[in-house]
Design an enzyme around this catalytic site. Structure first.
Site, PDB file in Angstrom:
ATOM      1  N   CYS A  28      15.989 -22.256   4.743  1.00 25.33           N
ATOM      2  CA  CYS A  28      15.177 -21.528   3.766  1.00 25.33           C
ATOM      3  C   CYS A  28      13.746 -21.443   4.314  1.00 25.33           C
ATOM      4  O   CYS A  28      13.365 -22.172   5.233  1.00 25.33           O
ATOM      5  CB  CYS A  28      15.196 -22.326   2.465  1.00 25.33           C
ATOM      6  SG  CYS A  28      14.264 -21.598   1.099  1.00 25.33           S
ATOM      7  N   MET A  75      24.317 -16.461   4.264  1.00 26.97           N
ATOM      8  CA  MET A  75      24.141 -15.243   5.049  1.00 26.97           C
ATOM      9  C   MET A  75      23.226 -15.493   6.252  1.00 26.97           C
ATOM     10  O   MET A  75      22.313 -16.306   6.184  1.00 26.97           O
ATOM     11  CB  MET A  75      23.465 -14.148   4.198  1.00 26.97           C
ATOM     12  CG  MET A  75      24.308 -13.607   3.083  1.00 26.97           C
ATOM     13  SD  MET A  75      25.697 -12.648   3.653  1.00 26.97           S
ATOM     14  CE  MET A  75      24.889 -11.151   4.221  1.00 26.97           C
ATOM     15  N   ASN A  76      23.458 -14.724   7.282  1.00 26.46           N
ATOM     16  CA  ASN A  76      22.543 -14.683   8.430  1.00 26.46           C
ATOM     17  C   ASN A  76      22.378 -16.019   9.153  1.00 26.46           C
ATOM     18  O   ASN A  76      21.337 -16.311   9.719  1.00 26.46           O
ATOM     19  CB  ASN A  76      21.154 -14.162   7.995  1.00 26.46           C
ATOM     20  CG  ASN A  76      21.257 -12.794   7.363  1.00 26.46           C
ATOM     21  OD1 ASN A  76      22.111 -11.993   7.739  1.00 26.46           O
ATOM     22  ND2 ASN A  76      20.405 -12.520   6.387  1.00 26.46           N
ATOM     23  N   GLU A  96      34.441 -12.799   8.074  1.00 27.74           N
ATOM     24  CA  GLU A  96      34.407 -12.378   6.662  1.00 27.74           C
ATOM     25  C   GLU A  96      35.568 -12.995   5.881  1.00 27.74           C
ATOM     26  O   GLU A  96      36.192 -12.345   5.025  1.00 27.74           O
ATOM     27  CB  GLU A  96      34.423 -10.846   6.543  1.00 27.74           C
ATOM     28  CG  GLU A  96      33.350 -10.131   7.343  1.00 27.74           C
ATOM     29  CD  GLU A  96      31.926 -10.406   6.848  1.00 27.74           C
ATOM     30  OE1 GLU A  96      31.763 -10.967   5.745  1.00 27.74           O
ATOM     31  OE2 GLU A  96      30.987 -10.077   7.593  1.00 27.74           O
ATOM     32  N   ALA A  97      35.868 -14.251   6.188  1.00 30.32           N
ATOM     33  CA  ALA A  97      37.045 -14.919   5.632  1.00 30.32           C
ATOM     34  C   ALA A  97      36.938 -15.151   4.126  1.00 30.32           C
ATOM     35  O   ALA A  97      37.946 -15.442   3.474  1.00 30.32           O
ATOM     36  CB  ALA A  97      37.276 -16.247   6.346  1.00 30.32           C
TER      37      ALA A  97
HETATM   38 ZN   LIG Z   1      13.617 -23.415  -0.213  1.00 35.50          ZN
END
Ligand SMILES: [Zn+2]
Length: 192
Positions: free
Chosen positions: A145, A11-12, A88-89
């Protein structure tokens, strides 16, 4: 030969931004494109692809019943298409992924699909599974992350930021959000 491309990410990561930029690159040269997004995704109102940085374009909507080959072939006959782009496949059906492959092979029009690889439990989405199997070219759109590692997983969190570990693959209209994490930190959250 026209190719079927799958750009996948968590996501994002900027999938919609990348899609809209690619479409613009064609249009700027006077080449026609056809945009699609999932009817399921009504974050930005029906029939639009919008990016978080403010770009947006109208798009055709697909649901599991849509015959995408027929719709694209009809459009291509009216105005020759240089490219089809699908956001949005992950929500495509197996049948639709084969239809998009036929758009490449029979109409000679390249198809660029953008979607999430896995859901909030780390399971492949159906559309993504078939795209990973059939696409000519796979490209990961990367994001990070909090720890700096590549974020490959999508943690679903509630309004208070707590991990949601069970539920339907797609929640419509809830307050849930998603956080892109590396696998290690995803596992910590899912087990914590
Ligand atoms: Zn991490």
């Amino acid at each position: 030969m026209a190719k079927l491309y799958f750009y996948y990410s968590s996501m994002n990561a900027g999938k919609s931004t990348t899609l809209l930029q690619s479409s613009f690159n064609y249009q700027e040269r006077g080449m026609a494109t056809m945009l699609w997004t999932a009817a399921i995704d009504d974050r930005y109102g029906h029939g639009r692809i919008a990016s978080r940085i403010g770009l947006e374009q109208p798009a055709h909507l697909f649901d599991p019943q849509s015959d995408m080959f027929a719709a694209i072939a009809a459009s291509h006959q009216a105005t020759p298409l240089s490219c089809v782009l699908v956001d949005e496949a992950q929500f495509l059906t197996r049948t639709q992924v084969w239809q998009l492959a036929a758009v490449c092979d029979r109409l000679g029009v390249p198809v660029l699909c953008y979607g999430l690889r896995t859901d909030f439990q780390g399971e492949l989405f159906d559309g993504s599974a078939h795209l990973l199997g059939l696409a000519d070219a796979l490209t990961e759109i990367k994001t990070v992350c909090d720890c700096g590692r590549k974020a490959t997983m999508n943690l679903r969190v509630d309004g208070q930021g707590r991990a949601i570990r069970q539920g339907a693959q797609t929640e419509i209209g809830g307050n849930d959000r998603y956080v892109a994490l590396c696998r290690r930190h995803f596992v910590e959250q899912m087990q914590g």
